[in-house]
Design a protein around this motif. Sequence first.
Motif, PDB file in Angstrom:
ATOM      1  N   THR A  58     -16.244  -4.468   4.519  1.00 37.61           N
ATOM      2  CA  THR A  58     -15.909  -3.079   4.163  1.00 37.61           C
ATOM      3  C   THR A  58     -17.145  -2.278   3.779  1.00 37.61           C
ATOM      4  OG1 THR A  58     -15.560  -3.628   1.822  1.00 37.61           O
ATOM      5  CG2 THR A  58     -13.667  -3.843   3.296  1.00 37.61           C
ATOM      6  N   GLY A  59     -18.275  -2.953   3.712  1.00 36.41           N
ATOM      7  CA  GLY A  59     -19.514  -2.284   3.349  1.00 36.41           C
ATOM      8  C   GLY A  59     -19.703  -2.111   1.858  1.00 36.41           C
ATOM      9  N   ASP A  60     -18.807  -2.679   1.033  1.00 39.18           N
ATOM     10  CA  ASP A  60     -18.881  -2.519  -0.425  1.00 39.18           C
ATOM     11  C   ASP A  60     -19.367  -3.817  -1.048  1.00 39.18           C
ATOM     12  OD1 ASP A  60     -18.654  -1.704  -2.983  1.00 39.18           O
ATOM     13  OD2 ASP A  60     -16.465  -1.678  -3.052  1.00 39.18           O
ATOM     14  N   THR A  61     -20.663  -4.030  -1.025  1.00 39.51           N
ATOM     15  CA  THR A  61     -21.208  -5.292  -1.515  1.00 39.51           C
ATOM     16  C   THR A  61     -22.032  -5.112  -2.786  1.00 39.51           C
ATOM     17  OG1 THR A  61     -23.097  -5.019  -0.034  1.00 39.51           O
ATOM     18  CG2 THR A  61     -21.255  -6.368   0.754  1.00 39.51           C
ATOM     19  N   ASP A  62     -22.913  -4.128  -2.801  1.00 40.81           N
ATOM     20  CA  ASP A  62     -23.808  -3.932  -3.932  1.00 40.81           C
ATOM     21  C   ASP A  62     -23.208  -2.947  -4.921  1.00 40.81           C
ATOM     22  OD1 ASP A  62     -25.733  -5.605  -2.805  1.00 40.81           O
ATOM     23  OD2 ASP A  62     -26.576  -3.956  -1.623  1.00 40.81           O
ATOM     24  N   PRO A  63     -23.229  -3.267  -6.204  1.00 35.42           N
ATOM     25  CA  PRO A  63     -22.714  -2.317  -7.191  1.00 35.42           C
ATOM     26  C   PRO A  63     -23.596  -1.080  -7.261  1.00 35.42           C
ATOM     27  CG  PRO A  63     -23.796  -4.168  -8.275  1.00 35.42           C
ATOM     28  CD  PRO A  63     -23.722  -4.512  -6.823  1.00 35.42           C
ATOM     29  N   ASP A  64     -22.989   0.026  -7.653  1.00 37.50           N
ATOM     30  CA  ASP A  64     -23.753   1.256  -7.857  1.00 37.50           C
ATOM     31  C   ASP A  64     -24.676   1.120  -9.064  1.00 37.50           C
ATOM     32  OD1 ASP A  64     -22.389   2.431  -5.738  1.00 37.50           O
ATOM     33  OD2 ASP A  64     -20.796   3.175  -7.043  1.00 37.50           O
ATOM     34  N   LEU A  65     -24.244   0.306 -10.037  1.00 37.54           N
ATOM     35  CA  LEU A  65     -25.013   0.066 -11.252  1.00 37.54           C
ATOM     36  C   LEU A  65     -24.681  -1.328 -11.742  1.00 37.54           C
ATOM     37  CD1 LEU A  65     -26.865   1.668 -13.366  1.00 37.54           C
ATOM     38  CD2 LEU A  65     -24.789   1.830 -14.748  1.00 37.54           C
ATOM     39  N   VAL A 318     -22.522  -9.901 -17.327  1.00 36.41           N
ATOM     40  CA  VAL A 318     -23.052  -9.104 -16.221  1.00 36.41           C
ATOM     41  C   VAL A 318     -21.936  -8.139 -15.841  1.00 36.41           C
ATOM     42  CG1 VAL A 318     -23.817  -9.104 -13.824  1.00 36.41           C
ATOM     43  CG2 VAL A 318     -24.604 -10.909 -15.386  1.00 36.41           C
ATOM     44  N   VAL A 319     -22.231  -6.858 -15.825  1.00 33.35           N
ATOM     45  CA  VAL A 319     -21.231  -5.830 -15.538  1.00 33.35           C
ATOM     46  C   VAL A 319     -21.620  -5.110 -14.256  1.00 33.35           C
ATOM     47  CG1 VAL A 319     -20.055  -3.764 -16.384  1.00 33.35           C
ATOM     48  CG2 VAL A 319     -20.796  -5.541 -18.005  1.00 33.35           C
ATOM     49  N   ASN A 320     -20.741  -5.177 -13.269  1.00 35.15           N
ATOM     50  CA  ASN A 320     -20.971  -4.516 -11.986  1.00 35.15           C
ATOM     51  C   ASN A 320     -20.097  -3.267 -11.884  1.00 35.15           C
ATOM     52  OD1 ASN A 320     -22.777  -6.511 -10.976  1.00 35.15           O
ATOM     53  ND2 ASN A 320     -21.026  -7.838 -10.567  1.00 35.15           N
ATOM     54  N   VAL A 326     -14.805  -1.477 -12.263  1.00 34.59           N
ATOM     55  CA  VAL A 326     -15.873  -2.091 -13.048  1.00 34.59           C
ATOM     56  C   VAL A 326     -15.518  -3.560 -13.218  1.00 34.59           C
ATOM     57  CG1 VAL A 326     -17.159  -2.100 -15.210  1.00 34.59           C
ATOM     58  CG2 VAL A 326     -16.326   0.061 -14.270  1.00 34.59           C
ATOM     59  N   GLU A 327     -16.470  -4.421 -12.934  1.00 40.53           N
ATOM     60  CA  GLU A 327     -16.276  -5.873 -12.985  1.00 40.53           C
ATOM     61  C   GLU A 327     -17.075  -6.456 -14.144  1.00 40.53           C
ATOM     62  OE1 GLU A 327     -16.374  -8.991  -9.416  1.00 40.53           O
ATOM     63  OE2 GLU A 327     -18.402  -8.424 -10.082  1.00 40.53           O
ATOM     64  N   PHE A 328     -16.378  -7.141 -15.048  1.00 39.90           N
ATOM     65  CA  PHE A 328     -17.007  -7.770 -16.207  1.00 39.90           C
ATOM     66  C   PHE A 328     -17.065  -9.279 -15.966  1.00 39.90           C
ATOM     67  CE2 PHE A 328     -14.822  -3.962 -17.524  1.00 39.90           C
ATOM     68  CZ  PHE A 328     -15.711  -3.320 -18.364  1.00 39.90           C
ATOM     69  N   LYS A 329     -18.255  -9.811 -15.834  1.00 37.49           N
ATOM     70  CA  LYS A 329     -18.437 -11.241 -15.583  1.00 37.49           C
ATOM     71  C   LYS A 329     -19.016 -11.888 -16.838  1.00 37.49           C
ATOM     72  CE  LYS A 329     -19.810 -12.605 -11.569  1.00 37.49           C
ATOM     73  NZ  LYS A 329     -20.637 -12.847 -10.357  1.00 37.49           N
ATOM     74  N   ALA A 330     -18.162 -12.618 -17.568  1.00 38.89           N
ATOM     75  CA  ALA A 330     -18.589 -13.263 -18.808  1.00 38.89           C
ATOM     76  C   ALA A 330     -19.408 -14.505 -18.474  1.00 38.89           C
ATOM     77  CB  ALA A 330     -17.375 -13.631 -19.651  1.00 38.89           C
ATOM     78  N   VAL A 342     -13.201 -10.227 -15.253  1.00 41.42           N
ATOM     79  CA  VAL A 342     -12.122  -9.257 -15.427  1.00 41.42           C
ATOM     80  C   VAL A 342     -12.545  -7.970 -14.736  1.00 41.42           C
ATOM     81  CG1 VAL A 342     -10.789  -7.887 -17.076  1.00 41.42           C
ATOM     82  CG2 VAL A 342     -11.373 -10.256 -17.613  1.00 41.42           C
ATOM     83  N   THR A 343     -11.637  -7.387 -13.967  1.00 40.91           N
ATOM     84  CA  THR A 343     -11.926  -6.157 -13.240  1.00 40.91           C
ATOM     85  C   THR A 343     -10.966  -5.061 -13.667  1.00 40.91           C
ATOM     86  OG1 THR A 343     -12.702  -7.418 -11.334  1.00 40.91           O
ATOM     87  CG2 THR A 343     -12.140  -5.110 -10.953  1.00 40.91           C
ATOM     88  N   ILE A 344     -11.493  -3.860 -13.906  1.00 39.15           N
ATOM     89  CA  ILE A 344     -10.644  -2.701 -14.201  1.00 39.15           C
ATOM     90  C   ILE A 344     -10.890  -1.626 -13.162  1.00 39.15           C
ATOM     91  CG2 ILE A 344     -10.626  -3.175 -16.684  1.00 39.15           C
ATOM     92  CD1 ILE A 344     -12.509  -0.686 -16.939  1.00 39.15           C
ATOM     93  N   PRO A 345      -9.836  -0.988 -12.691  1.00 42.08           N
ATOM     94  CA  PRO A 345     -10.030   0.153 -11.784  1.00 42.08           C
ATOM     95  C   PRO A 345     -10.492   1.366 -12.567  1.00 42.08           C
ATOM     96  CG  PRO A 345      -7.695  -0.203 -12.186  1.00 42.08           C
ATOM     97  CD  PRO A 345      -8.423  -1.303 -12.892  1.00 42.08           C
TER      98      PRO A 345
END
Length: 353
Positions: A58-65, A318-320, A326-330, A342-345
């Motif tokens: 889908t072309g959505d690989t790298d986080p914006d931040l 690490v937060v993507n 937003v993806e929170f990786k503990a 954990v991911t939140i829209p």
Amino acid sequence: MLKFIISVFLAMDVFGFHQIPSEQSQQSQTETQTQQQKQSGETTENVKKVVAKQQDETGDTDPDLQLAVISDTHISTTKQSVVKKFETALQDLNTVAPEYDVLAVGGDMTDHGLPSEYDLFNSVLKANMNQNANTFMVIGNHEWMEKKVNRNSKVTDSQLIERFKSKMNVPGIYYDQSIQGYHFITIAGEKSESTMLATYKNEANADSAYISDEQYNWLEKTLANDADSTKPIFVFLHQPITGTVYGSEWGAGLEDQKILALLKKYPQVILFSGHSHYPLNDSSNIVQDGITMVNTSSVAYTYTKGTGKNTVQSQGYVVNVYDDRVEFKAREFSTGTWIKTVTIPISKTNQLN
């Protein structure tokens, strides 16, 4: 069958590992826990490879931040073990997120706010962090504690504020910063432990965060500045808001509910807090109630009232940040493994995935 296997792996990723039940059996159980974490970490990495492949299409690989978020390093010139854990955490972050954009440290960088502790913190930071990353530094209650180790100290609260500003190279104890188009805000308690004790006459408020009307008014204006409902606003306060995330019985107290009510006017706010040291395996480490609130645990050691101090564990995130989530990786730094994700829209901040 493939979907079933992936769903099993995802469930393992979400639930993570269990905390150590007692200090007496800590060492033997830690060995078992380490093996479990290694297995869980390998499973998580496998799942993430599947997700990454799907995102490639889908072309959505790298986080914006990408943020590295840690807190409570408690650097001390007399405690080499915590210095080593800080080094390990930074090196691990370089391994799993080598191009992170921001390193945010949510307070209690030092054990007592001494100049030598700040200098040691900065030395370790400079030698081990991603040199291309921005830093965002938050004052904690331990930065105010010089008089706890030196009762004869004549240092004033104003001097401690100036010390923090100088050593951390920040404009104040509460300030904001735009980083790659995202708004970062830190708010802070404004009085030292000794002043809080003298003012409120009880130990219960010693670690509370006194936030003046001046700071509240500043926060109100700062939140409104170019606020974009489609982009998260990252807010940091060392102490959690009482009655929210895991460990928030050790909350900011005083006017923290007033602060929460203000923040709730901006559902895109993500509030990070440390202070309690509570570990990241519990489901209530990320709570959504009008805004998203995140417990960041501790690099130096974890703690709960039930288990006491766990000197093995060392944790952070690490937060993507993507356009739509937003993806929170503990992360468990001591074993180099993922705890859970954990991911939140972004557009639906009242729903956890």
